[in-house]
Design a protein around this motif. Structure first.
Motif, PDB file in Angstrom:
ATOM      1  N   GLY A  65      -4.920   7.722  -6.406  1.00 56.24           N
ATOM      2  CA  GLY A  65      -5.587   7.542  -7.692  1.00 56.24           C
ATOM      3  C   GLY A  65      -5.651   8.785  -8.541  1.00 56.24           C
ATOM      4  O   GLY A  65      -6.291   8.794  -9.589  1.00 56.24           O
ATOM      5  N   HIS A  66      -4.986   9.862  -8.124  1.00 60.76           N
ATOM      6  CA  HIS A  66      -4.974  11.127  -8.863  1.00 60.76           C
ATOM      7  C   HIS A  66      -3.527  11.554  -9.082  1.00 60.76           C
ATOM      8  O   HIS A  66      -2.659  11.291  -8.246  1.00 60.76           O
ATOM      9  CB  HIS A  66      -5.707  12.220  -8.085  1.00 60.76           C
ATOM     10  N   GLY A  67      -3.285  12.258 -10.202  1.00 64.61           N
ATOM     11  CA  GLY A  67      -1.943  12.764 -10.467  1.00 64.61           C
ATOM     12  C   GLY A  67      -0.903  11.656 -10.415  1.00 64.61           C
ATOM     13  O   GLY A  67      -1.044  10.634 -11.085  1.00 64.61           O
ATOM     14  N   GLU A  68       0.123  11.841  -9.569  1.00 61.97           N
ATOM     15  CA  GLU A  68       1.215  10.872  -9.471  1.00 61.97           C
ATOM     16  C   GLU A  68       1.095   9.929  -8.277  1.00 61.97           C
ATOM     17  O   GLU A  68       2.033   9.199  -7.973  1.00 61.97           O
ATOM     18  CB  GLU A  68       2.541  11.628  -9.400  1.00 61.97           C
ATOM     19  N   SER A  69      -0.041   9.939  -7.588  1.00 64.02           N
ATOM     20  CA  SER A  69      -0.255   9.031  -6.464  1.00 64.02           C
ATOM     21  C   SER A  69      -1.022   7.802  -6.933  1.00 64.02           C
ATOM     22  O   SER A  69      -2.064   7.935  -7.573  1.00 64.02           O
ATOM     23  CB  SER A  69      -1.054   9.721  -5.346  1.00 64.02           C
ATOM     24  N   PRO A  70      -0.524   6.602  -6.590  1.00 63.18           N
ATOM     25  CA  PRO A  70      -1.243   5.395  -6.999  1.00 63.18           C
ATOM     26  C   PRO A  70      -2.551   5.234  -6.232  1.00 63.18           C
ATOM     27  O   PRO A  70      -2.758   5.866  -5.192  1.00 63.18           O
ATOM     28  CB  PRO A  70      -0.265   4.267  -6.657  1.00 63.18           C
ATOM     29  N   ARG A  71      -3.400   4.374  -6.733  1.00 55.52           N
ATOM     30  CA  ARG A  71      -4.681   4.084  -6.076  1.00 55.52           C
ATOM     31  C   ARG A  71      -4.450   3.401  -4.738  1.00 55.52           C
ATOM     32  O   ARG A  71      -3.454   2.724  -4.538  1.00 55.52           O
ATOM     33  CB  ARG A  71      -5.530   3.175  -6.952  1.00 55.52           C
ATOM     34  N   GLN A  72      -5.391   3.567  -3.821  1.00 52.78           N
ATOM     35  CA  GLN A  72      -5.367   2.849  -2.549  1.00 52.78           C
ATOM     36  C   GLN A  72      -5.705   1.375  -2.817  1.00 52.78           C
ATOM     37  O   GLN A  72      -6.482   1.089  -3.724  1.00 52.78           O
ATOM     38  CB  GLN A  72      -6.435   3.408  -1.602  1.00 52.78           C
ATOM     39  N   PRO A  73      -5.180   0.464  -2.012  1.00 51.81           N
ATOM     40  CA  PRO A  73      -5.588  -0.938  -2.157  1.00 51.81           C
ATOM     41  C   PRO A  73      -7.081  -1.081  -1.847  1.00 51.81           C
ATOM     42  O   PRO A  73      -7.622  -0.328  -1.036  1.00 51.81           O
ATOM     43  CB  PRO A  73      -4.750  -1.669  -1.106  1.00 51.81           C
ATOM     44  N   LYS A  74      -7.736  -2.034  -2.482  1.00 52.10           N
ATOM     45  CA  LYS A  74      -9.161  -2.268  -2.215  1.00 52.10           C
ATOM     46  C   LYS A  74      -9.376  -2.527  -0.740  1.00 52.10           C
ATOM     47  O   LYS A  74      -8.597  -3.220  -0.100  1.00 52.10           O
ATOM     48  CB  LYS A  74      -9.659  -3.457  -3.022  1.00 52.10           C
ATOM     49  N   GLY A  75     -10.413  -1.915  -0.189  1.00 53.73           N
ATOM     50  CA  GLY A  75     -10.768  -2.124   1.206  1.00 53.73           C
ATOM     51  C   GLY A  75      -9.966  -1.296   2.192  1.00 53.73           C
ATOM     52  O   GLY A  75     -10.155  -1.410   3.395  1.00 53.73           O
ATOM     53  N   ALA A  76      -9.069  -0.433   1.715  1.00 53.27           N
ATOM     54  CA  ALA A  76      -8.229   0.360   2.623  1.00 53.27           C
ATOM     55  C   ALA A  76      -9.018   1.454   3.318  1.00 53.27           C
ATOM     56  O   ALA A  76      -8.642   1.900   4.392  1.00 53.27           O
ATOM     57  CB  ALA A  76      -7.048   0.968   1.869  1.00 53.27           C
ATOM     58  N   GLY A  77     -10.100   1.933   2.724  1.00 53.36           N
ATOM     59  CA  GLY A  77     -10.886   3.001   3.330  1.00 53.36           C
ATOM     60  C   GLY A  77     -10.149   4.324   3.311  1.00 53.36           C
ATOM     61  O   GLY A  77      -9.124   4.483   2.646  1.00 53.36           O
ATOM     62  N   ASN A  78     -10.661   5.289   4.064  1.00 52.89           N
ATOM     63  CA  ASN A  78     -10.079   6.630   4.078  1.00 52.89           C
ATOM     64  C   ASN A  78      -9.055   6.849   5.183  1.00 52.89           C
ATOM     65  O   ASN A  78      -8.301   7.810   5.140  1.00 52.89           O
ATOM     66  CB  ASN A  78     -11.176   7.683   4.228  1.00 52.89           C
ATOM     67  N   ALA A  79      -9.006   6.002   6.188  1.00 52.54           N
ATOM     68  CA  ALA A  79      -8.104   6.222   7.327  1.00 52.54           C
ATOM     69  C   ALA A  79      -6.646   6.366   6.904  1.00 52.54           C
ATOM     70  O   ALA A  79      -5.972   7.306   7.326  1.00 52.54           O
ATOM     71  CB  ALA A  79      -8.264   5.119   8.358  1.00 52.54           C
ATOM     72  N   PRO A  80      -6.097   5.484   6.049  1.00 52.48           N
ATOM     73  CA  PRO A  80      -4.695   5.675   5.658  1.00 52.48           C
ATOM     74  C   PRO A  80      -4.474   6.995   4.938  1.00 52.48           C
ATOM     75  O   PRO A  80      -3.483   7.669   5.142  1.00 52.48           O
ATOM     76  CB  PRO A  80      -4.414   4.489   4.732  1.00 52.48           C
TER      77      PRO A  80
END
Length: 92
Positions: A65-80
Motif C-alpha cells: 500500500g506504499h510506493g509501488e507495492s499494491p495493498r494487501q488483500p483484506k484479511g491477509a494480516g501481517n504474516a505474508p
C-alpha cells in the motif's frame, strides 16, 4: 535475486515469492533491510543508501500500500508481509 547498483525505479524489482513488494537492492555484504514508516516509501532512504551500500547488501522495501507495492488483500494480516521481507533478505 537480481541486484541493483543504482536507484533507477523505471523497473522496480520483485521476486516470484515476494511479487507484491517493490524494492531496491544494492551493495554487498550482510543484508540490511530498510523498512519505512506509515505514509512513506522506500525513497525516504535514498540519501543514506549509497553510504550503507558501501558495506552492506541494502534492501529498501515498499511496504504494501506504499510506493509501488499494491495493498494487501483484506484479511491477509501481517504474516505474508513479514515472510516476504524475510525472503528478500535471505532469512527464509
Amino acid at each position: 535475486m537480481t541486484s541493483s547498483t543504482n536507484l533507477d525505479r523505471s523497473q522496480p524489482q520483485t521476486t516470484a515469492r515476494a511479487s507484491r513488494l517493490a524494492f531496491d537492492r544494492t551493495g554487498q555484504g550482510e543484508p540490511l533491510v530498510l523498512l519505512h514508516g506509515q505514509g512513506f516509501d522506500r525513497r525516504s532512504f535514498d540519501p543514506v543508501v549509497p553510504l550503507l551500500a558501501a558495506e552492506r547488501d541494502v534492501i529498501a522495501v515498499d511496504l504494501p500500500g506504499h510506493g509501488e507495492s499494491p495493498r494487501q488483500p483484506k484479511g491477509a494480516g501481517n504474516a505474508p508481509r513479514f515472510s516476504e521481507i524475510g525472503y528478500l533478505a535471505g532469512v527464509f
